[in-house]
Design a protein around this motif. Structure first.
Motif, PDB file in Angstrom:
ATOM      1  N   PRO A 281       0.851  -1.414  -0.002  1.00  0.00           N
ATOM      2  CA  PRO A 281       0.080  -0.130  -0.104  1.00  0.00           C
ATOM      3  C   PRO A 281       0.832   1.356   0.071  1.00  0.00           C
ATOM      4  O   PRO A 281       1.696   1.453   0.676  1.00  0.00           O
ATOM      5  CB  PRO A 281      -0.723  -0.049   1.230  1.00  0.00           C
ATOM      6  CG  PRO A 281      -0.781  -1.546   1.608  1.00  0.00           C
ATOM      7  CD  PRO A 281       0.298  -2.007   1.068  1.00  0.00           C
ATOM      8  N   GLY A 282       0.433   2.242  -0.970  1.00  0.00           N
ATOM      9  CA  GLY A 282       1.176   3.650  -0.803  1.00  0.00           C
ATOM     10  C   GLY A 282       2.428   3.515  -1.607  1.00  0.00           C
ATOM     11  O   GLY A 282       3.349   4.355  -1.492  1.00  0.00           O
ATOM     12  N   SER A 283       2.730   2.482  -2.477  1.00  0.00           N
ATOM     13  CA  SER A 283       4.034   2.318  -3.062  1.00  0.00           C
ATOM     14  C   SER A 283       4.165   3.315  -4.098  1.00  0.00           C
ATOM     15  O   SER A 283       3.258   3.925  -4.761  1.00  0.00           O
ATOM     16  CB  SER A 283       4.050   0.934  -3.868  1.00  0.00           C
ATOM     17  OG  SER A 283       2.863   0.767  -4.811  1.00  0.00           O
ATOM     18  N   VAL A 284       5.335   3.991  -4.433  1.00  0.00           N
ATOM     19  CA  VAL A 284       5.361   4.816  -5.318  1.00  0.00           C
ATOM     20  C   VAL A 284       6.815   4.439  -6.405  1.00  0.00           C
ATOM     21  O   VAL A 284       7.622   3.797  -6.139  1.00  0.00           O
ATOM     22  CB  VAL A 284       6.218   6.111  -4.574  1.00  0.00           C
ATOM     23  CG1 VAL A 284       6.736   7.092  -5.472  1.00  0.00           C
ATOM     24  CG2 VAL A 284       5.205   6.732  -3.396  1.00  0.00           C
ATOM     25  N   VAL A 285       6.471   4.851  -7.739  1.00  0.00           N
ATOM     26  CA  VAL A 285       7.262   4.563  -8.685  1.00  0.00           C
ATOM     27  C   VAL A 285       7.760   5.882  -8.909  1.00  0.00           C
ATOM     28  O   VAL A 285       6.951   6.611  -9.710  1.00  0.00           O
ATOM     29  CB  VAL A 285       6.496   3.893  -9.968  1.00  0.00           C
ATOM     30  CG1 VAL A 285       7.650   3.910 -11.102  1.00  0.00           C
ATOM     31  CG2 VAL A 285       6.258   2.348  -9.560  1.00  0.00           C
ATOM     32  N   ALA A 286       8.988   6.293  -8.921  1.00  0.00           N
ATOM     33  CA  ALA A 286       9.426   7.837  -8.874  1.00  0.00           C
ATOM     34  C   ALA A 286      10.463   7.820 -10.137  1.00  0.00           C
ATOM     35  O   ALA A 286      11.586   7.061 -10.047  1.00  0.00           O
ATOM     36  CB  ALA A 286      10.012   8.054  -7.612  1.00  0.00           C
ATOM     37  N   GLU A 287      10.542   8.722 -11.043  1.00  0.00           N
ATOM     38  CA  GLU A 287      11.033   8.967 -12.139  1.00  0.00           C
ATOM     39  C   GLU A 287      11.516  10.245 -12.454  1.00  0.00           C
ATOM     40  O   GLU A 287      10.921  11.231 -11.832  1.00  0.00           O
ATOM     41  CB  GLU A 287      10.742   8.308 -13.487  1.00  0.00           C
ATOM     42  CG  GLU A 287      10.136   6.918 -13.620  1.00  0.00           C
ATOM     43  CD  GLU A 287      10.054   6.095 -14.889  1.00  0.00           C
ATOM     44  OE1 GLU A 287      10.336   7.005 -16.033  1.00  0.00           O
ATOM     45  OE2 GLU A 287       9.599   5.102 -14.828  1.00  0.00           O
ATOM     46  N   ASN A 288      12.585  10.568 -12.939  1.00  0.00           N
ATOM     47  CA  ASN A 288      13.170  12.013 -13.034  1.00  0.00           C
ATOM     48  C   ASN A 288      13.340  11.955 -14.663  1.00  0.00           C
ATOM     49  O   ASN A 288      14.238  11.402 -15.318  1.00  0.00           O
ATOM     50  CB  ASN A 288      14.596  11.989 -12.349  1.00  0.00           C
ATOM     51  CG  ASN A 288      14.737  13.413 -12.134  1.00  0.00           C
ATOM     52  OD1 ASN A 288      15.014  14.333 -13.091  1.00  0.00           O
ATOM     53  ND2 ASN A 288      15.057  13.937 -10.907  1.00  0.00           N
ATOM     54  N   VAL A 289      13.108  13.322 -14.922  1.00  0.00           N
ATOM     55  CA  VAL A 289      13.258  13.621 -16.595  1.00  0.00           C
ATOM     56  C   VAL A 289      14.912  13.680 -16.772  1.00  0.00           C
ATOM     57  O   VAL A 289      15.403  13.304 -17.849  1.00  0.00           O
ATOM     58  CB  VAL A 289      12.757  14.938 -16.995  1.00  0.00           C
ATOM     59  CG1 VAL A 289      13.354  15.539 -18.158  1.00  0.00           C
ATOM     60  CG2 VAL A 289      11.178  14.904 -16.717  1.00  0.00           C
ATOM     61  N   GLN A 290      15.742  13.901 -15.891  1.00  0.00           N
ATOM     62  CA  GLN A 290      17.149  14.124 -15.991  1.00  0.00           C
ATOM     63  C   GLN A 290      17.830  12.628 -16.007  1.00  0.00           C
ATOM     64  O   GLN A 290      17.301  11.769 -15.075  1.00  0.00           O
ATOM     65  CB  GLN A 290      17.852  14.856 -14.972  1.00  0.00           C
ATOM     66  CG  GLN A 290      17.581  16.374 -15.226  1.00  0.00           C
ATOM     67  CD  GLN A 290      18.431  17.164 -14.344  1.00  0.00           C
ATOM     68  OE1 GLN A 290      19.747  16.767 -14.012  1.00  0.00           O
ATOM     69  NE2 GLN A 290      17.755  18.241 -13.760  1.00  0.00           N
ATOM     70  N   THR A 291      18.450  12.094 -17.263  1.00  0.00           N
ATOM     71  CA  THR A 291      18.686  10.699 -17.441  1.00  0.00           C
ATOM     72  C   THR A 291      19.825  10.308 -16.357  1.00  0.00           C
ATOM     73  O   THR A 291      19.744   9.054 -16.129  1.00  0.00           O
ATOM     74  CB  THR A 291      19.226  10.545 -18.803  1.00  0.00           C
ATOM     75  OG1 THR A 291      20.250  11.362 -19.162  1.00  0.00           O
ATOM     76  CG2 THR A 291      18.127  10.650 -19.782  1.00  0.00           C
ATOM     77  N   LYS A 292      20.595  11.181 -15.773  1.00  0.00           N
ATOM     78  CA  LYS A 292      21.399  10.720 -14.657  1.00  0.00           C
ATOM     79  C   LYS A 292      20.727  10.104 -13.346  1.00  0.00           C
ATOM     80  O   LYS A 292      21.540   9.596 -12.642  1.00  0.00           O
ATOM     81  CB  LYS A 292      22.445  11.848 -14.353  1.00  0.00           C
ATOM     82  CG  LYS A 292      21.715  13.076 -13.520  1.00  0.00           C
ATOM     83  CD  LYS A 292      22.723  14.206 -13.379  1.00  0.00           C
ATOM     84  CE  LYS A 292      22.219  15.246 -12.768  1.00  0.00           C
ATOM     85  NZ  LYS A 292      23.227  16.396 -12.308  1.00  0.00           N
TER      86      LYS A 292
END
Length: 537
Positions: free
Chosen positions: A94-105
């Motif tokens: 519950p409450g899991s997060v998939v976090a991505e960033n536009v900056q490829t590094k």
């Protein structure tokens, strides 16, 4: 009051863009992150949370002493697009997060909070749960700031067995990290806002009940959240990012309570930000830079209070601003003392700080004391002192510069008040050029104090401020925590292009930079509005 207003929630992008300033193409940036979110996650986001960086015009390292400061939000910001995951996998917590960033590094991160019931609780807390998120304060990563914002939402809004939504999010930003423009606070504010919005905790009309969260409440949450990444922030960065209004600086006072008021800036001059390109990660270096300064100012406050025979509770972390108030007979319930009264007391304090010097100086201009000397001066036992001042923070030093730190704090607090008074009186001034010169003089004095007394400058910042003055700046100083990052310079409006050209041709690290690359490191900025949320219909 500005701090009591609700967080703006927009459903019309034209209204939102109109509040952000005009020197950047905001529409392109907002459209880009929405399209990228759809490309990566297969649907449009539910919200985009925005938090700007800030430039502190004057008032460095005095916010955590509870003295007022004068920052302004800048147009460069952090954006977080977020949406509930429509079909979470059965194995997802519950409450899991998939976090991505536009900056490829920055690589994709997946994490989830873990509920953790307390070992022992009172009857009132019997249903209360704590949450755990793994935040590594030793090796700071970009997602740590996202987790910090999320954690504050969890502990404030998800007690008693409730579960937060599982979400996907995408981060982008134009505030350079480690630049002194408060990218870390902007990240924490934006993530806090994003998790509040996606869990329908931000506005009453999302759920039909409950009060709206005020800007002041968001500031308090964000300050507490950033401490979870190892930085004991005083609140200036978060307040500027949340409460700022266009075309003005923001006078932020922290005593006897958080308050903020707009300070119109005089016409005829522009503030220009220049990045030294020395990265200053105040969380990583905190134990011998930022957090050490916090401890030095707190210890100085207790020793001063003892010298002045003012009452301080045994476990109280009294601040330098509270010492000033108690000396002047200020009554907190009535409100802060008048500015003239405060200025007079600050002048007195610059004389009283002689008690912070060591009994035997080790050399001309050497005013540091050892740990043992500091404890003796405080009137506490070693155990009491370490419990109050060292048990909650890691510091590293052999000499504690109590005199220099207090001298900077009191003189800088005076400069902030003078800067504010000059700005407020500018409209009736018969000589606008004299007004700008007076502001520039205060900025230059601030830089000298930051360098010599608080020792938070560095060779590159000193070089850059000197180059700026040679290039025509009326005043130039470091901005932010220091030890790297940016300078802010006051430049006549008609001289902006020539100024940038001269600085870019003289400062070594700028040589060879052109067009977009150059505009990323030196740029004029207009004061922007504070944090907000866009809700997709």
């Amino acid at each position: 009051m500005a701090a009591e207003q609700p967080i703006p929630v927009y459903t019309d992008l034209s209204d939102l863009y109109g509040s952000l300033g005009t020197s950047l193409n905001h529409a392109e940036k907002w459209n880009s992150i929405a399209e990228e979110f759809q490309r990566r996650f297969g649907r449009k986001p539910a919200y985009i949370a925005r938090a700007p960086g800030r430039v502190n015009l004057i008032g460095e390292h005095i916010d955590y002493c509870l003295f007022g400061v004068l920052p302004a939000a800048i147009e460069r910001d952090i954006l977080i697009a977020i949406g509930r995951r429509p079909n979470p996998n059965a194995e997802d917590a519950p409450g899991s997060v998939v976090a991505e960033n536009v900056q490829t590094k920055y690589t994709r991160q997946v994490f989830a909070p873990a509920p953790r019931r307390r070992a022992s609780v009172s009857e009132e807390e019997v249903r209360l749960e704590e949450w755990h998120l793994d935040i590594n304060t030793k090796q700071l990563r970009w997602e740590s700031y996202v987790k910090a914002g999320y954690y504050g939402v969890l502990i404030n809004y998800f007690a008693g067995g409730q579960n937060p939504a599982s979400v996907d999010l995408l981060v982008t930003g134009t505030v350079p990290a480690g630049s002194g423009l408060s990218s870390s606070a902007a990240m924490v504010v934006a993530s806090t806002l994003a998790f509040l919005a996606v869990n329908e905790k931000l506005e009453a009309n999302f759920t039909g009940n409950g009060p709206k969260i005020s800007k002041g409440q968001l500031v308090e949450m964000a300050v507490a959240n950033e401490k979870r990444v190892g930085v004991n922030s005083g609140g200036m960065d978060q307040a500027a990012s949340v409460i700022s209004v266009p075309s003005s600086a923001l006078y932020i006072s922290f005593f006897p309570e958080l308050s903020a008021s707009a300070v119109p800036l005089p016409t005829g001059a522009i503030f220009i930000i220049a990045n030294s390109l020395v990265v200053s990660d105040k969380a990583v270096t905190a134990k011998h830079n930022y957090n050490l300064r916090v401890v030095e100012t707190l210890a100085a406050a207790r020793i001063l209070a003892r010298h002045l025979e003012l009452k301080v509770e045994k476990t109280e972390k009294v601040t330098l601003r509270e010492v000033v108030g108690r000396l002047a007979g200020e009554v907190e319930e009535v409100g802060a003392m008048p500015v003239e009264w405060l200025l007079e007391t600050l002048k007195r304090m610059e004389r009283e700080i002689e008690c912070l010097k060591p009994k035997k100086s080790s050399g001309e201009g050497q005013f540091g004391v050892t740990m043992e000397e500091m404890i003796e001066m405080s009137g506490m036992t070693a155990e009491e002192f370490k419990e109050v001042y060292l048990s909650w923070v890691e510091v590293e030093a052999t000499q504690f510069q109590l005199y220099k730190r207090a001298k900077h704090v009191f003189s800088e607090a005076s400069r902030v008040l003078q800067f504010r008074q000059i700005c407020l009186a500018a409209e009736s001034s018969p000589s606008p050029s004299d007004v700008i010169k007076d502001l520039g003089k205060l900025m230059n004095e601030s830089q000298t104090s930051c360098d010599e007394l608080f020792q938070c400058s560095c060779p590159e910042l000193n070089e850059l401020t000197n180059i700026a003055k040679d290039a025509g700046a009326i005043g130039s100083r470091l901005t932010g925590a220091g030890w790297g990052g940016c300078t802010v310079s006051l430049v006549a409006e008609g001289d902006v292009d020539a100024f940038i050209k001269k600085v870019s041709a003289t400062y070594g690290p700028y040589k060879g930079l052109q067009d977009t690359a150059l505009s990323e490191v030196i740029f004029a900025t207009k004061p922007s509005s504070g944090a907000c949320v866009y809700k997709f219909e």
